[in-house]
Design a protein around this motif. Structure first.
Motif, PDB file in Angstrom:
ATOM      1  N   VAL A   1       0.832  -1.200   0.000  1.00  0.00           N
ATOM      2  CA  VAL A   1       0.000   0.000   0.000  1.00  0.00           C
ATOM      3  C   VAL A   1       0.871   1.258   0.000  1.00  0.00           C
ATOM      4  CG1 VAL A   1      -1.718   1.321   1.295  1.00  0.00           C
ATOM      5  CG2 VAL A   1      -1.921  -1.166   1.129  1.00  0.00           C
ATOM      6  N   ASP A   2       1.912   1.269   0.835  1.00  0.00           N
ATOM      7  CA  ASP A   2       2.802   2.431   0.884  1.00  0.00           C
ATOM      8  C   ASP A   2       3.423   2.706  -0.487  1.00  0.00           C
ATOM      9  OD1 ASP A   2       2.342   2.779   3.572  1.00  0.00           O
ATOM     10  OD2 ASP A   2       4.149   1.701   4.207  1.00  0.00           O
ATOM     11  N   THR A   3       3.888   1.655  -1.132  1.00  0.00           N
ATOM     12  CA  THR A   3       4.540   1.806  -2.431  1.00  0.00           C
ATOM     13  C   THR A   3       3.548   2.234  -3.489  1.00  0.00           C
ATOM     14  OG1 THR A   3       6.128   0.086  -1.816  1.00  0.00           O
ATOM     15  CG2 THR A   3       5.971   0.658  -4.150  1.00  0.00           C
ATOM     16  N   ALA A   4       2.358   1.653  -3.468  1.00  0.00           N
ATOM     17  CA  ALA A   4       1.323   2.028  -4.437  1.00  0.00           C
ATOM     18  C   ALA A   4       0.953   3.494  -4.297  1.00  0.00           C
ATOM     19  CB  ALA A   4       0.093   1.145  -4.250  1.00  0.00           C
ATOM     20  N   LEU A   5       0.794   3.971  -3.070  1.00  0.00           N
ATOM     21  CA  LEU A   5       0.479   5.380  -2.865  1.00  0.00           C
ATOM     22  C   LEU A   5       1.621   6.269  -3.338  1.00  0.00           C
ATOM     23  CD1 LEU A   5      -1.269   5.317   0.635  1.00  0.00           C
ATOM     24  CD2 LEU A   5      -2.334   5.737  -1.593  1.00  0.00           C
ATOM     25  N   GLY A   6       2.851   5.802  -3.182  1.00  0.00           N
ATOM     26  CA  GLY A   6       3.986   6.559  -3.677  1.00  0.00           C
ATOM     27  C   GLY A   6       3.967   6.693  -5.190  1.00  0.00           C
ATOM     28  N   VAL A   7       3.622   5.616  -5.870  1.00  0.00           N
ATOM     29  CA  VAL A   7       3.516   5.655  -7.334  1.00  0.00           C
ATOM     30  C   VAL A   7       2.432   6.640  -7.752  1.00  0.00           C
ATOM     31  CG1 VAL A   7       2.891   4.331  -9.387  1.00  0.00           C
ATOM     32  CG2 VAL A   7       4.406   3.317  -7.663  1.00  0.00           C
ATOM     33  N   VAL A   8       1.276   6.575  -7.096  1.00  0.00           N
ATOM     34  CA  VAL A   8       0.167   7.468  -7.446  1.00  0.00           C
ATOM     35  C   VAL A   8       0.541   8.925  -7.177  1.00  0.00           C
ATOM     36  CG1 VAL A   8      -2.234   8.076  -6.972  1.00  0.00           C
ATOM     37  CG2 VAL A   8      -1.556   5.677  -7.028  1.00  0.00           C
ATOM     38  N   ALA A   9       1.206   9.184  -6.065  1.00  0.00           N
ATOM     39  CA  ALA A   9       1.568  10.557  -5.707  1.00  0.00           C
ATOM     40  C   ALA A   9       2.496  11.188  -6.736  1.00  0.00           C
ATOM     41  CB  ALA A   9       2.212  10.583  -4.325  1.00  0.00           C
ATOM     42  N   THR A  10       3.390  10.395  -7.298  1.00  0.00           N
ATOM     43  CA  THR A  10       4.383  10.940  -8.222  1.00  0.00           C
ATOM     44  C   THR A  10       3.999  10.787  -9.692  1.00  0.00           C
ATOM     45  OG1 THR A  10       5.601   8.836  -8.153  1.00  0.00           O
ATOM     46  CG2 THR A  10       6.275  10.569  -6.616  1.00  0.00           C
ATOM     47  N   GLU A  11       3.218   9.747 -10.017  1.00  0.00           N
ATOM     48  CA  GLU A  11       2.924   9.472 -11.421  1.00  0.00           C
ATOM     49  C   GLU A  11       1.437   9.499 -11.753  1.00  0.00           C
ATOM     50  OE1 GLU A  11       4.942   5.903 -12.746  1.00  0.00           O
ATOM     51  OE2 GLU A  11       6.423   6.116 -11.155  1.00  0.00           O
ATOM     52  N   GLY A  12       0.580   9.531 -10.742  1.00  0.00           N
ATOM     53  CA  GLY A  12      -0.859   9.529 -10.991  1.00  0.00           C
ATOM     54  C   GLY A  12      -1.437   8.124 -10.949  1.00  0.00           C
ATOM     55  N   TYR A  13      -2.731   8.060 -10.670  1.00  0.00           N
ATOM     56  CA  TYR A  13      -3.394   6.769 -10.523  1.00  0.00           C
ATOM     57  C   TYR A  13      -3.353   5.935 -11.804  1.00  0.00           C
ATOM     58  CZ  TYR A  13      -7.116   3.362  -9.770  1.00  0.00           C
ATOM     59  OH  TYR A  13      -7.844   2.194  -9.680  1.00  0.00           O
ATOM     60  N   GLU A  14      -3.433   6.587 -12.953  1.00  0.00           N
ATOM     61  CA  GLU A  14      -3.450   5.850 -14.218  1.00  0.00           C
ATOM     62  C   GLU A  14      -2.160   5.058 -14.419  1.00  0.00           C
ATOM     63  OE1 GLU A  14      -6.021   5.489 -16.345  1.00  0.00           O
ATOM     64  OE2 GLU A  14      -7.139   6.514 -14.779  1.00  0.00           O
ATOM     65  N   ALA A  15      -1.076   5.494 -13.800  1.00  0.00           N
ATOM     66  CA  ALA A  15       0.202   4.792 -13.949  1.00  0.00           C
ATOM     67  C   ALA A  15       0.287   3.553 -13.078  1.00  0.00           C
ATOM     68  CB  ALA A  15       1.357   5.734 -13.616  1.00  0.00           C
ATOM     69  N   LEU A  16      -0.645   3.430 -12.134  1.00  0.00           N
ATOM     70  CA  LEU A  16      -0.571   2.317 -11.185  1.00  0.00           C
ATOM     71  C   LEU A  16      -1.170   1.053 -11.775  1.00  0.00           C
ATOM     72  CD1 LEU A  16       0.180   1.396  -8.303  1.00  0.00           C
ATOM     73  CD2 LEU A  16      -2.159   1.998  -7.617  1.00  0.00           C
ATOM     74  N   THR A  17      -0.296   0.165 -12.224  1.00  0.00           N
ATOM     75  CA  THR A  17      -0.697  -1.167 -12.657  1.00  0.00           C
ATOM     76  C   THR A  17      -0.008  -2.171 -11.749  1.00  0.00           C
ATOM     77  OG1 THR A  17       1.162  -1.401 -14.187  1.00  0.00           O
ATOM     78  CG2 THR A  17      -0.858  -0.365 -15.043  1.00  0.00           C
ATOM     79  N   MET A  18      -0.478  -3.394 -11.783  1.00  0.00           N
ATOM     80  CA  MET A  18       0.150  -4.418 -10.959  1.00  0.00           C
ATOM     81  C   MET A  18       1.604  -4.621 -11.378  1.00  0.00           C
ATOM     82  SD  MET A  18      -2.189  -5.167  -8.809  1.00  0.00           S
ATOM     83  CE  MET A  18      -1.988  -6.788  -8.040  1.00  0.00           C
ATOM     84  N   ARG A  19       1.880  -4.528 -12.671  1.00  0.00           N
ATOM     85  CA  ARG A  19       3.259  -4.687 -13.141  1.00  0.00           C
ATOM     86  C   ARG A  19       4.125  -3.522 -12.680  1.00  0.00           C
ATOM     87  NH1 ARG A  19       5.602  -7.945 -16.623  1.00  0.00           N
ATOM     88  NH2 ARG A  19       3.575  -8.826 -17.217  1.00  0.00           N
ATOM     89  N   ARG A  20       3.582  -2.293 -12.761  1.00  0.00           N
ATOM     90  CA  ARG A  20       4.351  -1.123 -12.314  1.00  0.00           C
ATOM     91  C   ARG A  20       4.624  -1.212 -10.820  1.00  0.00           C
ATOM     92  NH1 ARG A  20       7.248   1.708 -10.578  1.00  0.00           N
ATOM     93  NH2 ARG A  20       7.506   3.971 -10.654  1.00  0.00           N
TER      94      ARG A  20
END
Length: 240
Positions: free
Chosen positions: A37-56
């Motif tokens: 969860v921490d890492t996923a929120l970090g991805v969203v914060a910097t790249e946006g929700y659309e960038a959050l895939t399971m592979r990413r």
């Protein structure tokens, strides 16, 4: 427990008897659900929700997708975890009949600010059934405040849905506009003067009210429009 069992457990209230029973020995794991969860929120914060895939996400955790699925069932499960984390950080009030309208505004403003920290994440809330315990904690609090304020149960139930839907949609619109301005060379979508100029340049015969009231249509600082809409919704409930 496997990921599906953990997901089901999050939707059940705590069982005191189960907490006193012997716990199975935990295996060492390279990552935890909290880290996911921490890492996923970090991805969203910097790249946006659309960038959050399971592979990413797996790449950000320096693991493979197969390892990630040992912790979450699928993208929908991840969405529940993310929204649940944001909901868990909200400070929910004790219902006060004398201040119920202000309490509703306060909870909605907290949720708005949480969503806007993570561009586009409210899209996950729009598509999520409210079964996660942390999300239900928020809807339970809103329902309790509305009922304490004298709102009829059916009106209160639908109002909770409408309020949460509006907050999520408002935040998603802002996120989309900001993304376009930053990445699609559409900075004018956030430029009030440019938008007003485009509206006033319309043919007056076809758009008499739009051209005349372009200033009003484009007005609003900060979250003034958000506050205005909440006031309409809450005021309508009070009059009912």
């Amino acid at each position: 427990m496997n990921p599906r069992e953990r997901r089901a457990a999050r939707h059940r209230p705590p069982n005191p008897e189960a907490e006193t029973s012997p716990k199975p020995r935990r295996r060492k794991a390279p990552i935890t659900v909290e880290q996911v969860v921490d890492t996923a929120l970090g991805v969203v914060a910097t790249e946006g929700y659309e960038a959050l895939t399971m592979r990413r996400l797996a790449g950000a955790l320096d693991t493979g997708p197969a390892s990630l699925y040992a912790h979450v069932v699928n993208k929908a499960d991840l969405d529940e975890l993310l929204i649940g984390r944001l909901c868990a950080e909200l400070v929910l009030p004790e219902p006060d009949p004398a201040a119920w309208q202000e309490q509703i505004r306060g909870v909605c403003a907290q949720m708005r600010d949480q969503y806007l920290k993570y561009p586009g994440i409210s899209r996950a809330a729009l598509a999520m059934a409210p079964t996660d315990l942390e999300a239900l904690r928020v809807s339970e609090a809103l329902l309790a405040v509305l009922l304490a304020g004298g709102v009829a149960p059916q009106d209160a139930a639908w109002a909770v849905d409408a309020l949460l839907l509006y907050v999520a949609a408002y935040c998603l619109e802002i996120s989309v506009a900001r993304h376009r301005a930053a990445h699609d060379d559409d900075a004018w979508v956030l430029d009030r003067e440019e938008l007003q100029r485009r509206l006033t340049a319309l043919p007056t015969a076809a758009f008499p009210h739009t051209t005349r009231h372009a200033a009003e249509l484009t007005a609003g600082e900060g979250h003034e429009r958000f506050d205005f809409t909440l006031e309409l919704m809450i005021g309508g409930l009070a009059h009912r």
